[in-house]
Motif scaffolding. Structure first.
Motif, PDB file in Angstrom:
ATOM      1  N   ASN A 147      42.393  43.978  47.216  1.00  0.00           N
ATOM      2  CA  ASN A 147      42.504  42.894  48.205  1.00  0.00           C
ATOM      3  C   ASN A 147      41.683  41.668  47.825  1.00  0.00           C
ATOM      4  O   ASN A 147      41.379  40.825  48.666  1.00  0.00           O
ATOM      5  CB  ASN A 147      42.067  43.395  49.590  1.00  0.00           C
ATOM      6  CG  ASN A 147      40.604  43.827  49.614  1.00  0.00           C
ATOM      7  OD1 ASN A 147      40.019  44.117  48.568  1.00  0.00           O
ATOM      8  ND2 ASN A 147      40.004  43.872  50.794  1.00  0.00           N
ATOM      9  N   TYR A 148      41.326  41.545  46.548  1.00  0.00           N
ATOM     10  CA  TYR A 148      40.474  40.425  46.112  1.00  0.00           C
ATOM     11  C   TYR A 148      41.218  39.105  46.299  1.00  0.00           C
ATOM     12  O   TYR A 148      42.401  38.986  45.986  1.00  0.00           O
ATOM     13  CB  TYR A 148      40.089  40.597  44.645  1.00  0.00           C
ATOM     14  CG  TYR A 148      38.934  39.721  44.217  1.00  0.00           C
ATOM     15  CD1 TYR A 148      37.624  40.123  44.432  1.00  0.00           C
ATOM     16  CD2 TYR A 148      39.150  38.499  43.600  1.00  0.00           C
ATOM     17  CE1 TYR A 148      36.557  39.338  44.040  1.00  0.00           C
ATOM     18  CE2 TYR A 148      38.098  37.706  43.202  1.00  0.00           C
ATOM     19  CZ  TYR A 148      36.801  38.123  43.429  1.00  0.00           C
ATOM     20  OH  TYR A 148      35.743  37.324  43.042  1.00  0.00           O
ATOM     21  N   ASN A 149      40.510  38.101  46.826  1.00  0.00           N
ATOM     22  CA  ASN A 149      41.105  36.793  47.049  1.00  0.00           C
ATOM     23  C   ASN A 149      40.071  35.701  46.797  1.00  0.00           C
ATOM     24  O   ASN A 149      38.933  35.973  46.401  1.00  0.00           O
ATOM     25  CB  ASN A 149      41.669  36.686  48.478  1.00  0.00           C
ATOM     26  CG  ASN A 149      40.622  37.037  49.530  1.00  0.00           C
ATOM     27  OD1 ASN A 149      39.466  36.620  49.444  1.00  0.00           O
ATOM     28  ND2 ASN A 149      41.011  37.812  50.534  1.00  0.00           N
ATOM     29  N   ARG A 150      40.479  34.454  47.046  1.00  0.00           N
ATOM     30  CA  ARG A 150      39.603  33.323  46.753  1.00  0.00           C
ATOM     31  C   ARG A 150      38.351  33.335  47.622  1.00  0.00           C
ATOM     32  O   ARG A 150      37.267  32.993  47.166  1.00  0.00           O
ATOM     33  CB  ARG A 150      40.374  32.016  46.965  1.00  0.00           C
ATOM     34  CG  ARG A 150      39.607  30.773  46.539  1.00  0.00           C
ATOM     35  CD  ARG A 150      40.477  29.538  46.631  1.00  0.00           C
ATOM     36  NE  ARG A 150      41.618  29.625  45.727  1.00  0.00           N
ATOM     37  CZ  ARG A 150      42.575  28.702  45.658  1.00  0.00           C
ATOM     38  NH1 ARG A 150      42.540  27.654  46.465  1.00  0.00           N
ATOM     39  NH2 ARG A 150      43.570  28.840  44.811  1.00  0.00           N
ATOM     40  N   LEU A 151      38.476  33.765  48.888  1.00  0.00           N
ATOM     41  CA  LEU A 151      37.308  33.808  49.768  1.00  0.00           C
ATOM     42  C   LEU A 151      36.300  34.856  49.289  1.00  0.00           C
ATOM     43  O   LEU A 151      35.083  34.637  49.379  1.00  0.00           O
ATOM     44  CB  LEU A 151      37.742  34.123  51.204  1.00  0.00           C
ATOM     45  CG  LEU A 151      38.299  32.949  52.016  1.00  0.00           C
ATOM     46  CD1 LEU A 151      38.711  33.419  53.402  1.00  0.00           C
ATOM     47  CD2 LEU A 151      37.268  31.825  52.122  1.00  0.00           C
ATOM     48  N   MET A 152      36.779  35.987  48.782  1.00  0.00           N
ATOM     49  CA  MET A 152      35.873  36.996  48.257  1.00  0.00           C
ATOM     50  C   MET A 152      35.127  36.452  47.044  1.00  0.00           C
ATOM     51  O   MET A 152      33.936  36.740  46.845  1.00  0.00           O
ATOM     52  CB  MET A 152      36.628  38.272  47.900  1.00  0.00           C
ATOM     53  CG  MET A 152      35.718  39.428  47.538  1.00  0.00           C
ATOM     54  SD  MET A 152      36.586  41.016  47.344  1.00  0.00           S
ATOM     55  CE  MET A 152      36.772  41.454  49.084  1.00  0.00           C
TER      56      MET A 152
END
Length: 293
Positions: A147-152
């Motif tokens: 679930n890695y994304n830009r916010l992480m």
């Protein structure tokens, strides 16, 4: 009573402290559900400061100094406040398991800074520890959860900034305050002078301070303020007084181990191969960097 080795009492105590410091990252995730993160850190400093002042009054310990020492104390508080603003805000976006590994890059910042600015030369073994730490950082970033994304990614960067600020705070204390005052005073300077910094950060960054402060979030805030920020660090100062600090520091490598375990257990965070490898390398790096025969 002072001793030159870690006995059973000292080992048991530092093991419990590492356990508490590891679970603290999961506690922050819980508090973030009820309060905005920087405001939580502000409340934590307020509560722990009040307890610290009360403790000093009871034991009749001088609260503050004047002149240059006070200026240094203010600088330490500013660095501490910025560190915790990044730490708490970053954990709004990234997982506690990732955060505890990234924030524990701080011992390597201290080792490198001591080499550059304090004249404490690094041995080949300690350089190997720094290399291990960097390899662990790379592994954590490559071991992204599904679930890695830009916010992480933003959260990860904030944790790394917090690690550098933590290291800078430690180096500043060692250079200007360590030989000039009691540890409890340094502890209080960090807490008290972080309060206005955290308040200003919360005021300008966070439009909403209270989300849904239920029983779990409030209990978690009390745990962080009383057990972690006050009790655990008072015990740590006592350990430093009774035992060799270099031998104690080696056991801090257990904190990210516990932090990752609690993140997976309590929050269902994904334990990727990269995260596990990064944990092993960072923990080994802490051990090697602090190792003394």
């Amino acid at each position: 009573m002072k001793t030159d080795h870690i006995d059973t009492r000292g080992f048991t105590t530092i093991l419990i402290l590492a356990l508490l410091w590891g679970i603290n990252y999961s506690a922050i995730k819980i508090t973030n559900t009820g309060f905005s993160p920087i405001y939580t850190s502000f409340l934590r400093s307020v509560i722990a400061s009040a307890l610290g002042v009360a403790y000093c009054l009871v034991i009749r310990q001088q609260l503050y100094h004047r002149g240059t020492l006070l200026v240094h104390g203010i600088v330490v508080g500013v660095l501490f406040g910025l560190e915790f603003a990044c730490l708490y805000l970053g954990m709004l976006f990234t997982g506690s398991a990732r955060a505890v590994i990234l924030i524990y890059l701080s011992p390597f910042v201290v080792a490198a800074g001591a080499h550059l600015f304090l004249g404490e030369r690094l041995s080949v073994l300690k350089w190997m520890g720094l290399v291990l730490a960097f390899a662990g950082l790379v592994s954590v970033f490559y071991g992204k959860p599904s679930n890695y994304n830009r916010l992480m990614f933003v959260g990860d960067i904030l944790e790394i900034i917090a690690a550098f600020l933590w290291g800078a705070t430690t180096l500043y204390i060692k250079k200007y305050l360590a030989e000039e005052m009691q540890p409890i005073n340094t502890f209080l300077y960090q807490l008290v002078f972080s309060i206005p910094i955290l308040f200003l950060c919360a005021y300008f960054i966070e439009p909403v301070w209270l989300k849904d402060p239920g029983a779990m979030a409030i209990s978690s805030l009390i745990f962080q303020s009383v057990v972690i920020a006050f009790v655990s660090y008072l015990i740590w100062f006592k350990l430093i007084h009774d035992y060799p600090v270099a031998k104690l520091s080696v056991f801090t490598f257990l904190t990210p181990v516990f932090g990752v375990a609690f993140g997976v257990l309590f929050h269902g965070e994904e334990l990727t191969i990269g995260l596990a490898a990064g944990l092993l390398m960072v923990s080994a790096g802490i051990y090697v960097t602090n190792y003394k025969r």
